[in-house]
Design a protein around this motif. Structure first.
Motif, mmCIF file in Angstrom:
data_model
loop_
_atom_site.group_PDB
_atom_site.id
_atom_site.type_symbol
_atom_site.label_atom_id
_atom_site.label_comp_id
_atom_site.label_asym_id
_atom_site.label_seq_id
_atom_site.Cartn_x
_atom_site.Cartn_y
_atom_site.Cartn_z
ATOM 1 N N THR A 14 0.790 -1.232 0.000
ATOM 2 C CA THR A 14 0.000 0.000 0.000
ATOM 3 C C THR A 14 0.818 1.276 0.000
ATOM 4 N N VAL A 25 -8.719 -4.999 -1.229
ATOM 5 C CA VAL A 25 -8.984 -3.564 -1.281
ATOM 6 C C VAL A 25 -10.397 -3.372 -1.805
ATOM 7 N N VAL A 27 -13.281 -0.900 -3.360
ATOM 8 C CA VAL A 27 -13.349 0.302 -4.192
ATOM 9 C C VAL A 27 -14.808 0.705 -4.360
ATOM 10 N N ARG A 31 -12.817 5.326 -5.798
ATOM 11 C CA ARG A 31 -11.891 5.605 -4.693
ATOM 12 C C ARG A 31 -11.738 4.378 -3.800
ATOM 13 N N VAL A 32 -10.667 4.387 -3.027
ATOM 14 C CA VAL A 32 -10.414 3.296 -2.091
ATOM 15 C C VAL A 32 -11.312 3.479 -0.877
ATOM 16 N N VAL A 35 -8.908 -1.013 2.987
ATOM 17 C CA VAL A 35 -7.760 -1.863 2.639
ATOM 18 C C VAL A 35 -7.442 -2.721 3.849
ATOM 19 N N CYS A 41 -12.709 -5.692 4.709
ATOM 20 C CA CYS A 41 -13.338 -4.978 3.595
ATOM 21 C C CYS A 41 -14.821 -5.316 3.499
ATOM 22 N N ILE A 508 -2.154 3.314 -1.493
ATOM 23 C CA ILE A 508 -3.469 2.676 -1.462
ATOM 24 C C ILE A 508 -4.010 2.832 -0.055
ATOM 25 N N THR A 510 -7.552 4.636 2.319
ATOM 26 C CA THR A 510 -8.937 5.099 2.274
ATOM 27 C C THR A 510 -9.032 6.553 1.827
ATOM 28 N N ALA A 514 -8.585 5.092 -6.705
ATOM 29 C CA ALA A 514 -8.274 3.669 -6.880
ATOM 30 C C ALA A 514 -7.413 3.491 -8.118
#
Length: 556
Positions: A14, A25, A27, A31-32, A35, A41, A508, A510, A514
């Motif tokens: 990350t 991860v 998405v 966007r993230v 992770v 998740c 990577i 929040t 992404a």
């Protein structure tokens, strides 16, 4: 159907210090979202699981902080460089390894041209033919004595032309423009050094420039970037201030959903070796930024201060070059540079300065210091681009001034042996591309390929920074090696920081976009000498997937 997709991988690196490694991860909206583990998740609610990368490694998308869309010309016109060059479709154009092979290739090209066409080619560097005389107009006359021939060198800072072009453009022994090469008798040799001299070949230079600024090249460039795992690239010779009519065409291409990446432009406020009303240009830039979109931005301005080391046009401090003729001259004056920097700095516009020679670095740092005295801006992140010969003292000064360095590390492989034997010498070459010195001094660094000069791809820049090995097998400056993690940071978060985009890309985590590079192995886990052999499978940009061609080359 859920608007959250969870991607699993054998490993996710990350580059986020609080959460460095993950297996999944999530998405949402490009966007993230999360992770961590798959279970972590999944805790975010309804989702779908996508296992297309289950056996692969996901990295933050690589960020090229010094690119050029003109690299696409190697797909569209005649490439005559020494090294093989990878193309957008995954194929490779083979290099030229001797003057005889060059002449043969040019004759082949010439035979297919129309009567009045100029023969244009790209990528030459005579320094790779050490046992042969430097290429002249007379060598190119073997190809044609009547057709104009213009061969741009790999650096973009020089060109070699034939006698027909010299005659057609009226270039003579009396030409006063700096950079016109002369032979022992005082006649033009055919070598034109730096843009003021290159522009004397007005028709050919103009045609080459027109080809280079074609907005359509940006898609091919992005496809080359995709093959290398690059999700955000740059155009370091942006022309939106000089040719604002191109803006709409660029946005139409880059903002399209199927465009495989993001672009950040650093725009020239004037052509190298010329001047402008820089206050007016700074105001024009601020207006230009209002057109920015998530996929295409205007990051700042580019100033070109000197030339090319392997072309002997970079401005070096004492004792100068190890051998060869020192043809260096600054493309601006120290006084003008100070006023130029102030015009943009006082409006909080980021400045990237081309400084190959350490004398150029010095006058840029002088200008930044002068601007900071008059206009406080603590987060400017101005960048010394290339920074190939910056000294330890200059890196300490950069750290105090808040200046970053984007280091042209690929030179170790592409010109390292030549710098050791010809331009810098066997001792001084060890302190070139001083990544370790820069980091130890506290200078934020990134790495770059100067795409078009060398092929785009951060697995190669990382390999160079970690190993510092040349084609002959020698190690240039073992003490300047950095770790694989430091190299990966420079290729991701380090570059994002210099672009003022580290809150959006580069790791990577929040909330960030992404943007991922998908590879078959982690550069943190393989033998350092195998980093450049890692295979890029594709990229993800804002949650959209773009596969690399199956016949694409690895990072090398």
């Amino acid at each position: 159907m859920s608007d959250t997709t969870i991607y699993t991988a054998s490993k996710i690196v990350t580059m986020h210090s609080s959460n460095p490694v993950a297996r999944a991860v999530a998405v949402r909206d490009g966007r993230v979202l999360a992770v961590g583990s798959l279970e972590e998740c999944q805790a975010w609610g309804p989702h779908v699981i996508d296992e297309r990368y289950a056996d692969a490694v996901i990295l933050p998308g690589f960020i090229e902080g010094h690119g050029h869309t003109m690299d696409a010309l190697n797909s569209e016109q005649s490439y005559v460089g020494f090294f093989d060059y990878p193309l957008a479709d995954g194929s490779t154009v083979l290099g030229i390894t001797s003057t005889a092979a060059l002449i043969s290739r040019l004759k082949e090209i010439e035979s297919g041209l129309g009567d009045d066409e100029i023969l244009l080619a790209n990528g030459l560097d005579p320094i790779f033919f050490p046992g042969e005389p430097r290429l002249t107009c007379h060598d190119l006359d073997e190809v044609s004595k009547t057709r104009q021939i213009f061969i741009r060198h790999a650096s973009g800072h020089l060109a070699t032309v034939n006698s027909a072009l010299i005659a057609a453009e009226g270039i003579t022994r009396d030409s006063l423009t700096p950079g016109v090469g002369k032979d022992e008798s005082g006649e033009p040799s055919g070598e034109l050094r730096e843009p003021p001299a290159m522009s004397l070949a007005s028709r050919a230079f103009r045609e080459m420039q027109i080809r280079s600024i074609n907005p359509g090249l940006v898609r091919t460039h992005a496809e080359m970037a995709r093959n290398a795992g690059v999700t955000t690239s740059t155009e370091l010779v942006g022309l939106m201030l000089l040719l604002p009519q191109q803006l709409e065409a660029w946005h139409e291409i880059v903002d399209a959903p199927d465009f495989p990446g993001r672009m950040v432009l650093y725009n020239l406020p004037s052509m190298p070796g010329t001047s402008a009303d820089y206050d007016a240009m700074a105001e024009a830039f601020l207006a230009l930024q209002k057109s920015d979109t998530p996929k295409m931005r205007n990051g700042g301005v580019k100033l070109i201060i000197d030339g090319s080391i392997q072309g002997w046009t970079a401005k070096m401090q004492w004792p100068g070059y190890f051998s060869g003729e020192d043809n260096a001259h600054l493309l601006t004056t120290p006084e003008e540079l100070k006023e130029t920097v102030k015009a943009f700095h006082r409006r909080r516009i980021n400045i990237n300065a081309h400084c190959n020679g350490n004398a150029a670095t010095e006058i840029f740092l002088d200008a930044v210091e002068d601007a900071l005295i008059d206009f406080a801006w603590l987060d400017h992140r101005h960048v010394v681009q290339h920074s190939q010969t910056s000294t330890a003292a200059q890196y300490r000064r950069m750290a105090k001034l808040g200046v970053c360095a984007n280091i042209f590390i690929n030179h170790i492989w592409y010109w390292g042996d030549q710098h050791a034997a010809i331009t810098m010498g066997p001792d001084r070459v060890r302190s070139m591309w001083a990544c370790r010195t820069a980091l130890d001094a506290g200078v934020p660094i990134s790495l770059h390929t100067d795409s078009g000069v060398t092929p785009i791809g951060h697995l190669m820049t990382m390999w160079c920074a970690v190993n510092r090995v040349t084609p002959s097998g020698r190690v240039l400056g073992e003490a300047e090696r950095i770790t694989p993690y430091e190299a990966l940071y420079a290729a991701t978060l380090g570059a994002a920081y210099q672009l003022h985009l580290d809150h959006e890309i580069g790791s990577i985590e929040t909330g960030k976009r992404a943007d991922f590079a998908v590879v078959d192995a982690s550069p943190l886990d393989v033998d350092p000498l195998a980093i450049c052999d890692i295979l890029v499978l594709g990229i993800v940009v804002g949650g959209e997937h773009f596969e690399a061609p199956q016949n694409a080359e690895s990072g090398s």
